[in-house]
Structure formats: C-alpha cells, structure tokens
Design a protein around this motif. Structure first.
Motif, PDB file in Angstrom:
ATOM      1  N   ARG A 216     -32.711  47.638  -7.703  1.00 28.25           N
ATOM      2  CA  ARG A 216     -32.977  46.472  -8.557  1.00 28.25           C
ATOM      3  C   ARG A 216     -32.380  45.222  -7.913  1.00 28.25           C
ATOM      4  O   ARG A 216     -31.261  45.259  -7.391  1.00 28.25           O
TER       5      ARG A 216
ATOM      6  N   THR B 117     -27.312  50.749  -8.388  1.00 29.35           N
ATOM      7  CA  THR B 117     -27.126  51.674  -9.522  1.00 29.35           C
ATOM      8  C   THR B 117     -28.470  52.206 -10.020  1.00 29.35           C
ATOM      9  O   THR B 117     -28.552  53.329 -10.512  1.00 29.35           O
ATOM     10  N   THR B 118     -29.521  51.416  -9.878  1.00 31.15           N
ATOM     11  CA  THR B 118     -30.840  51.904 -10.304  1.00 31.15           C
ATOM     12  C   THR B 118     -31.379  52.967  -9.338  1.00 31.15           C
ATOM     13  O   THR B 118     -32.108  53.871  -9.744  1.00 31.15           O
TER      14      THR B 118
ATOM     15  N   LEU C  62     -30.051  56.286 -10.357  1.00 32.52           N
ATOM     16  CA  LEU C  62     -30.692  56.869 -11.543  1.00 32.52           C
ATOM     17  C   LEU C  62     -31.964  57.626 -11.194  1.00 32.52           C
ATOM     18  O   LEU C  62     -32.478  58.397 -11.997  1.00 32.52           O
ATOM     19  N   ASP C  63     -32.477  57.353 -10.002  1.00 30.57           N
ATOM     20  CA  ASP C  63     -33.756  57.926  -9.564  1.00 30.57           C
ATOM     21  C   ASP C  63     -33.438  59.082  -8.610  1.00 30.57           C
ATOM     22  O   ASP C  63     -33.149  58.872  -7.426  1.00 30.57           O
TER      23      ASP C  63
END
Ligand SMILES: O=P(O)(O)OC[C@H]1O[C@H](OP(=O)(O)OP(=O)(O)O)[C@H](O)[C@@H]1O
Ligand SMILES: Nc1ncnc2[nH]cnc12
Length: 229
Positions: free
Chosen positions: A22, A38-39, A42-43
């Motif tokens: 992001r 951080t995104t 999450l993936d």
C-alpha cells in the motif's frame, strides 16, 4: 540490481508483490509516499512469494549470516535465514541489545541514527547478506555493511523489497546532464529515463561505494503523488 536484471522480469510474482504494497501519500509528513509493507504481510501469497524470491536467489551461495535491519528487516530476514540454512543477526537501533555491541552512525534526512550489532554474533570470514524492506538514500544499508565489515564478515549482497528512487537523485541529474543540453529543462522526465538506465544511480553508488550488490523487487517513485481529496 533490479529484479529485471536478475532474470525475474517476467516473473508473475513481482506484480502481485507490487500490488500488495500500500502506498500512503503524505505519511508521515507532506510529500512522502509511504510504502506500507503491512498490507503485503496480510496477503499470504505475496508475502510468501517475496520470501521465496530471495530464498531462490541466496540458496546455494554459501551464506551463513542474514542480517536484518530494525525494524522492517526483521519481518523478512528470519524466514529467509531459516530457508537457506543461515543464522539471523538483528542489527538494532541504539540501546536495544543487552550484550556488548559495536555501533555505526548514519545520516537521516534530518539528524542521525545508529545501528548496533552484538559482538560475537558474526565471526570473521562469514558470508553475509543484509535484508531490509526498503532502500531510499542507502544510508541505513551503508551503516549495516560497515558494521558487518568491522566484525570481519564479507557482505555478499543487500536485498530490499522496495527501492525509492529520486531521494538523492538530483545530485545525479546535476552530474550527468550538462547545462547546455537542449533537454536540460525537461529534467524531470529525463530523470526517470536516466535512473532506469543507470539502475537507481548504480544502486546508490553500489551502496555508497562499498561495491556491494543490491537486489530490489519493486522500484518506486516518490513523485507519483495522487491528487489531494
Ligand atoms: O535508505 P535510507 O534513506 O537509509 O532509508 C531506508 C530505511 O528507512 C526505513 O526505516 P526507518 O529508519 O524509518 O525505521 P523503522 O523501520 O524503524 O521505522 C526503512 O525501513 C529503511 O530501514
Ligand atoms: N517512502 C518511504 N516509505 C516507507 N518507509 C520509508 N523510509 C524512507 N522512505 C520511506
């Protein structure tokens, strides 16, 4: 070198990795395009692909030390170290390590900071890589390399997920575009051309003239500002 130069250009994993990061405009201050990993974490697929690409690159290179830069180098480094059979050595900000340390100061945009390593964590002659999430000016990586060299390690390469170009690029433009050249005025567009050609200003002068190679998966621009709401 960039992923493309590592034969990864057509690697379908790169796009997914890039898309999972992001970009937050104006964080933590006006004008900064903050690259938020951080995104990516999450993936699951993008996170695993990121680690796998580095593991594929460093496996079989007789690396015994993966040195991670606090804080975001701690996110990627241990997984890579485990997979390639190396130890993970944290390079920490000041006053975090309890044992005897050696320190290296480095310059930030405003002020200075410092990285520290535990004495004895690395033995002379060990082959090391340095991992961080992002390289901008290269100041942090340079300090990491100096630390490892001071304890006698051979730094084989630095690995970052993201390269932020333009941070110190004006110097390069000034150096490489003579004043009398007709396109001197369109220096902005020439900049990206030159930078791509010269691989992020020769990867920030081979990480500040220590002749250490670097691999980055995503090259990004600080200048792609999204319109204000
Ligand atoms: O190439 P440079 O200009 O030296 O900048 C890159 C460094 O900046 C960021 O860390 P930061 O210092 O913000 O610390 P943090 O990860 O603890 O937030 C990033 O994670 C790199 O370590
Ligand atoms: N653009 C950026 N995004 C995230 N972390 C950074 N550290 C230095 N520049 C950064």
């Amino acid at each position: 070198m960039f992923a493309a130069e590592n034969g990864l250009k057509s690697d379908p994993r790169l796009q997914g990795i890039s898309e999972a990061i992001r970009v937050v405009p104006h964080f933590p201050k006006q004008g900064i395009m903050f690259q938020d990993i951080t995104t990516l974490l999450l993936d699951h697929k993008a996170f695993k692909d990121t680690v796998d690409i580095f593991v594929d690159r460093y496996r079989g290179m007789n690396i015994s030390v993966v040195a991670g830069v606090e804080a975001r180098g701690f996110v990627f480094g241990p997984a890579i170290a485990l997979a390639i059979g190396a130890k993970f050595v944290p390079l920490r900000k000041p006053r975090k390590l309890p044992g005897e340390v050696i320190s290296e100061a480095y310059e930030l945009e405003y002020g200075t900071d410092c990285l520290e390593i535990h004495v004895g964590a690395v033995q002379p002659g060990e082959r090391a890589i340095v991992i961080d999430d992002l390289v901008a000016t290269g100041g942090t990586l340079s300090a990491a390399i100096r630390l490892l060299e001071r304890v006698g390690a051979e730094v084989i390469e630095c690995a970052c997920v993201i390269g932020v170009r333009e941070v110190k690029i004006n110097i390069w433009i000034a150096c490489f575009i003579p004043n009398d050249m007709p396109f001197r005025d369109s220096v902005g567009s020439m900049a990206s051309h030159f930078i791509s050609l010269w691989s992020h200003a020769k990867l920030i002068i081979a990480v500040k003239v220590r002749s250490v190679r670097m691999t980055m998966l995503r090259l990004t621009s600080q200048k792609k500002m999204t319109p204000e709401p």
